[in-house]
Design a protein around this motif. Structure first.
Motif, mmCIF file in Angstrom:
data_model
loop_
_atom_site.group_PDB
_atom_site.id
_atom_site.type_symbol
_atom_site.label_atom_id
_atom_site.label_comp_id
_atom_site.label_asym_id
_atom_site.label_seq_id
_atom_site.Cartn_x
_atom_site.Cartn_y
_atom_site.Cartn_z
ATOM 1 N N LYS A 317 8.622 -32.996 -51.283
ATOM 2 C CA LYS A 317 8.491 -33.453 -52.667
ATOM 3 C C LYS A 317 8.596 -34.980 -52.707
ATOM 4 C CE LYS A 317 10.551 -29.219 -54.539
ATOM 5 N NZ LYS A 317 11.650 -28.653 -55.355
ATOM 6 N N PRO A 318 7.697 -35.636 -53.443
ATOM 7 C CA PRO A 318 7.731 -37.102 -53.497
ATOM 8 C C PRO A 318 8.959 -37.628 -54.227
ATOM 9 C CG PRO A 318 6.106 -36.231 -55.032
ATOM 10 C CD PRO A 318 6.592 -35.065 -54.224
ATOM 11 N N VAL A 319 9.660 -38.545 -53.571
ATOM 12 C CA VAL A 319 10.848 -39.166 -54.177
ATOM 13 C C VAL A 319 10.656 -40.674 -54.325
ATOM 14 C CG1 VAL A 319 12.436 -37.404 -53.327
ATOM 15 C CG2 VAL A 319 11.922 -39.404 -51.897
ATOM 16 N N GLY A 320 9.529 -41.165 -53.833
ATOM 17 C CA GLY A 320 9.270 -42.586 -53.939
ATOM 18 C C GLY A 320 7.894 -42.939 -53.429
ATOM 19 N N LEU A 321 7.557 -44.211 -53.569
ATOM 20 C CA LEU A 321 6.287 -44.730 -53.071
ATOM 21 C C LEU A 321 6.524 -46.162 -52.613
ATOM 22 C CD1 LEU A 321 2.743 -44.360 -54.463
ATOM 23 C CD2 LEU A 321 3.623 -46.657 -54.096
ATOM 24 N N VAL A 322 6.015 -46.486 -51.442
ATOM 25 C CA VAL A 322 6.169 -47.847 -50.919
ATOM 26 C C VAL A 322 4.791 -48.441 -50.696
ATOM 27 C CG1 VAL A 322 6.326 -47.068 -48.514
ATOM 28 C CG2 VAL A 322 7.282 -49.275 -49.171
ATOM 29 N N HIS A 323 4.616 -49.668 -51.171
ATOM 30 C CA HIS A 323 3.352 -50.384 -51.039
ATOM 31 C C HIS A 323 3.515 -51.483 -50.000
ATOM 32 C CE1 HIS A 323 -0.153 -52.863 -52.140
ATOM 33 N NE2 HIS A 323 -0.627 -51.784 -52.732
ATOM 34 N N ILE A 324 2.454 -51.798 -49.308
ATOM 35 C CA ILE A 324 2.521 -52.803 -48.253
ATOM 36 C C ILE A 324 3.019 -54.149 -48.782
ATOM 37 C CG2 ILE A 324 0.099 -53.513 -48.521
ATOM 38 C CD1 ILE A 324 0.065 -53.825 -45.411
ATOM 39 N N HIS A 325 2.678 -54.473 -50.041
ATOM 40 C CA HIS A 325 3.142 -55.740 -50.618
ATOM 41 C C HIS A 325 4.666 -55.752 -50.794
ATOM 42 C CE1 HIS A 325 -1.109 -56.518 -52.437
ATOM 43 N NE2 HIS A 325 -1.047 -56.758 -51.138
ATOM 44 N N ASP A 326 5.246 -54.577 -51.087
ATOM 45 C CA ASP A 326 6.704 -54.491 -51.233
ATOM 46 C C ASP A 326 7.392 -54.841 -49.911
ATOM 47 O OD1 ASP A 326 6.385 -53.504 -53.881
ATOM 48 O OD2 ASP A 326 6.072 -51.489 -53.074
ATOM 49 N N LEU A 327 6.833 -54.343 -48.820
ATOM 50 C CA LEU A 327 7.430 -54.579 -47.509
ATOM 51 C C LEU A 327 7.301 -56.040 -47.096
ATOM 52 C CD1 LEU A 327 6.138 -51.396 -45.651
ATOM 53 C CD2 LEU A 327 8.328 -51.739 -46.794
ATOM 54 N N LEU A 328 6.148 -56.622 -47.364
ATOM 55 C CA LEU A 328 5.940 -58.023 -47.002
ATOM 56 C C LEU A 328 6.838 -58.942 -47.827
ATOM 57 C CD1 LEU A 328 2.049 -58.064 -46.589
ATOM 58 C CD2 LEU A 328 3.785 -57.949 -44.801
ATOM 59 N N ARG A 329 7.056 -58.595 -49.090
ATOM 60 C CA ARG A 329 7.956 -59.408 -49.921
ATOM 61 C C ARG A 329 9.384 -59.338 -49.413
ATOM 62 N NH1 ARG A 329 4.612 -57.926 -54.411
ATOM 63 N NH2 ARG A 329 5.801 -55.994 -54.670
ATOM 64 N N GLN A 330 9.759 -58.214 -48.790
ATOM 65 C CA GLN A 330 11.102 -58.061 -48.225
ATOM 66 C C GLN A 330 11.271 -58.831 -46.921
ATOM 67 O OE1 GLN A 330 13.882 -56.148 -49.034
ATOM 68 N NE2 GLN A 330 13.153 -55.358 -50.991
ATOM 69 N N GLY A 331 10.170 -59.350 -46.412
ATOM 70 C CA GLY A 331 10.224 -60.070 -45.136
ATOM 71 C C GLY A 331 10.114 -59.168 -43.921
ATOM 72 N N VAL A 332 9.678 -57.916 -44.148
ATOM 73 C CA VAL A 332 9.532 -56.961 -43.042
ATOM 74 C C VAL A 332 8.364 -57.396 -42.183
ATOM 75 C CG1 VAL A 332 9.117 -54.558 -42.429
ATOM 76 C CG2 VAL A 332 10.492 -55.118 -44.453
ATOM 77 N N ARG A 333 8.579 -57.363 -40.871
ATOM 78 C CA ARG A 333 7.515 -57.735 -39.927
ATOM 79 C C ARG A 333 7.359 -56.666 -38.853
ATOM 80 N NH1 ARG A 333 6.844 -60.512 -43.546
ATOM 81 N NH2 ARG A 333 6.675 -62.781 -43.694
#
Length: 333
Positions: A317-333
């Motif tokens: 069951k879906p509990v969330g959605l993550v977008h690539i822009h969200d990860l890049l804004r967090q500084g994830v590499r």
């Protein structure tokens, strides 16, 4: 424009030869240190770990000069891996900072010679209040050695400095022993990545240890529709949610499909809006679990050339959605 610096070939060869000599001398010393763990140093190391592990207080690290710089690093490494620790400058100790040391603390005292005069005030204080001392030195007949409850005596090794004066090999061995202590304690308590992030919330380390659940969008922000939803209605919802996708769930709330901008382009026709979303959606969409590392999610997005991932629980069951822009804004590499 960058300035081009011409290097004399003879000078270049000399510098590289010097670097090789330095690293060779230091690597030989490290080999001696490893071998010493098979003997009395190993037994003392185990006792030092036990003393810190069972201590009710904190670890106080102290040292003067270059040993002090190493001590600051050891204290920082201990603290960041779950062992409460701090550095006390020996010269400041006799001017009030002795009050920072509690009776339940354990002191790691660093001195290559074991005769550093500035350490005497802390030595006297520790003996007066029965504060345990772990001595880290290269001289087993020194003052520090004789006053230590646990002696970590480093093997005899020459400094890499060509005149034998600048602390090089000796400080390397001190740092290595500090790292060994910190990591032995880390492994003993089962310190994990989640706990590590608690002490490293910022910078690249914090971003690398972020989980998807920390940066995903949650209900009611999720773009979710039923399979029978008309495309005309689905397109309105897709535009309102602005993620460029829609999740499709069955009667049990489980994710069974996804509609993306790419699906729309592939199915573009005059009668597209007359269809239900289940006729156009992609079945078996890519998903991740909430405890997935954000860096893993980003790698998945990049490798599959998609921009969004639904986050689903154990039941699908879906509990969330993550977008690539969200990860890049967090500084994830």
């Amino acid at each position: 424009m960058a300035r081009v610096i011409e290097v004399d070939p003879e000078g270049l060869r000399g510098w590289i030869a010097s670097a090789r000599r330095t690293l060779s001398i230091e690597s030989e010393a490290m080999a001696k240190l490893i071998a010493a763990l098979d003997g009395s140093l190993g037994r003392a190391f185990a006792e030092a770990v036990r003393l810190i592990k069972n201590g009710a207080g904190r670890v106080v690290v102290t040292g003067m000069g270059k040993s002090g710089h190493i001590g600051r690093k050891i204290a920082a490494t201990l603290a960041s891996t779950g062992t409460p620790a701090f550095f006390v400058h020996p010269a400041e100790a006799s001017h009030g900072d002795l009050g920072m040391i509690g009776r339940d603390d354990v002191i790691i005292m660093i001195s290559n010679s074991g005769e550093t005069a500035e350490l005497h005030a802390i030595l006297d204080y520790a003996k007066r209040f029965d504060v345990k001392i772990i001595g880290l030195t290269s001289r087993d007949q020194s003052t520090l050695a004789s006053h230590s409850d646990v002696l970590l005596c480093l093997p005899d090794a020459r400094e890499a400095c060509p005149i034998g004066m600048a602390p090089t090999t000796s400080t390397l061995l001190q740092l290595a022993m500090g790292d060994a202590l910190a990591l032995a304690l880390l492994e003993d308590r089962g310190f994990n990545a989640t706990q590590f992030k608690t002490f490293h919330p910022g910078g690249l380390l914090g971003a690398a240890l972020t989980h998807v659940r920390d940066c995903m969008h949650k209900p009611p922000r999720l773009p979710i529709v039923a399979p029978a939803t008309p495309m005309a209605e689905a397109l309105v919802i897709m535009t309102q949610k602005s993620f460029g996708c829609l999740g499709v769930v069955d009667d049990g709330g489980r994710l069974i499909g996804i509609l993306t901008d790419g699906d729309l382009r592939r199915h573009m026709s005059r009668d597209l809006i007359d269809h239900a979303i289940e006729d156009v959606m992609t079945r078996k969409p890519h998903t991740v679990a909430p405890d997935t590392l954000a860096s893993e999610a980003l790698e998945h997005l990049n490798s599959t050339k998609i921009t969004s991932l639904f986050v689903v629980d154990d039941e699908g069951k879906p509990v969330g959605l993550v977008h690539i822009h969200d990860l890049l804004r967090q500084g994830v590499r």
